[in-house]
Design an enzyme around this catalytic site. Sequence first.
Site, PDB file in Angstrom:
ATOM      1  N   CYS A  70     -55.898  -3.137  25.775  1.00  0.00           N
ATOM      2  CA  CYS A  70     -55.358  -1.782  25.853  1.00  0.00           C
ATOM      3  C   CYS A  70     -54.513  -1.427  24.619  1.00  0.00           C
ATOM      4  O   CYS A  70     -53.734  -0.465  24.644  1.00  0.00           O
ATOM      5  CB  CYS A  70     -54.549  -1.582  27.123  1.00  0.00           C
ATOM      6  SG  CYS A  70     -55.477  -1.953  28.629  1.00  0.00           S
ATOM      7  N   ARG A  94     -64.597   6.985  28.400  1.00  0.00           N
ATOM      8  CA  ARG A  94     -63.333   6.938  29.132  1.00  0.00           C
ATOM      9  C   ARG A  94     -62.159   6.986  28.171  1.00  0.00           C
ATOM     10  O   ARG A  94     -62.289   6.771  26.967  1.00  0.00           O
ATOM     11  CB  ARG A  94     -63.255   5.662  29.972  1.00  0.00           C
ATOM     12  CG  ARG A  94     -63.177   4.396  29.141  1.00  0.00           C
ATOM     13  CD  ARG A  94     -62.672   3.221  29.944  1.00  0.00           C
ATOM     14  NE  ARG A  94     -62.770   1.965  29.191  1.00  0.00           N
ATOM     15  CZ  ARG A  94     -61.918   1.562  28.276  1.00  0.00           C
ATOM     16  NH1 ARG A  94     -60.884   2.332  27.949  1.00  0.00           N
ATOM     17  NH2 ARG A  94     -62.069   0.397  27.667  1.00  0.00           N
ATOM     18  N   GLY A  95     -60.971   7.212  28.702  1.00  0.00           N
ATOM     19  CA  GLY A  95     -59.770   7.119  27.904  1.00  0.00           C
ATOM     20  C   GLY A  95     -59.336   5.672  27.754  1.00  0.00           C
ATOM     21  O   GLY A  95     -59.830   4.780  28.446  1.00  0.00           O
TER      22      GLY A  95
END
Length: 276
Positions: A210, A111-112
């Site tokens: 993140c 995934r990103g």
Amino acid sequence: MILLNTLFTLPTPLHTRKANPTKAISASHQALRRCVCYDLHKQLIPYQEAWSWQKSIVRTRHSLLGQDEDHSDVVVVLQHPPVFTLGTGSSEEYLNFDVKNPPYAIHRTERGGEVTYHGPGQLVMYPIVNLRYHKMDLNWYLRSLEEVIIRVLSSTFSIKASRIEGLTGVWVGNQKIAAIGIRASRWITYHGLALNVTTNLTPFQHIVPCGIRDRQVGSLRGLLEENSASATEDAILLDITYSSLLKEFSEVFQLSLQQASISKFDFSASSLSLVV
């Protein structure tokens, strides 16, 4: 072991328009596209198993491209036991621990996005959507997932959430309440979003969530308590949020949801039997 095709039979497809492999089909010009929802939101599903299941479904969907047989999108909602996941280009500099001795399991995925945490009390939604039937634009897809969360918080909890330019996810003030990380293979999406509902936020201290150092992580439970909302049991709050997620997801993506409640499931790819 329970196979999907022993649980229910899908009805005749709601639309008959042939799929164009090079051009998205506008939902406004066809009946609502069907989406099968696998309801596992009360269960803790090991990350590796759910990840393998997603990839198996994507492979099945690939086999249907160009055959006018891809009649249904899929969405899975569940919780995970404590786990850290990293995106394809994630940097270990955002881990506040020795990678050889992690506090929880770690998975590097395709995934990103950077590192995040999944755990009990967090609703994870994995849409496996053929963007040929929606809009072949990943930026549009990301913003649409954000819109789902923003609507949930507004319509159900009267909480004003927003986006932050240049960042992916949903924020309430300085707190990030939902993370999003996706992958698309031949315009079929997988991975998805994670909404902190009653999540214990302590494990986030082991990482830089993140890769963003100057903002906090929040939860719906925490926001409600800040606003002096009446106490709601965790299980009830999860159920309310789950129902709102499905409602807003179906409206944003113009999908007709068909629930598939499963009390026990074997996620192994070798035993998967998927009817689409």
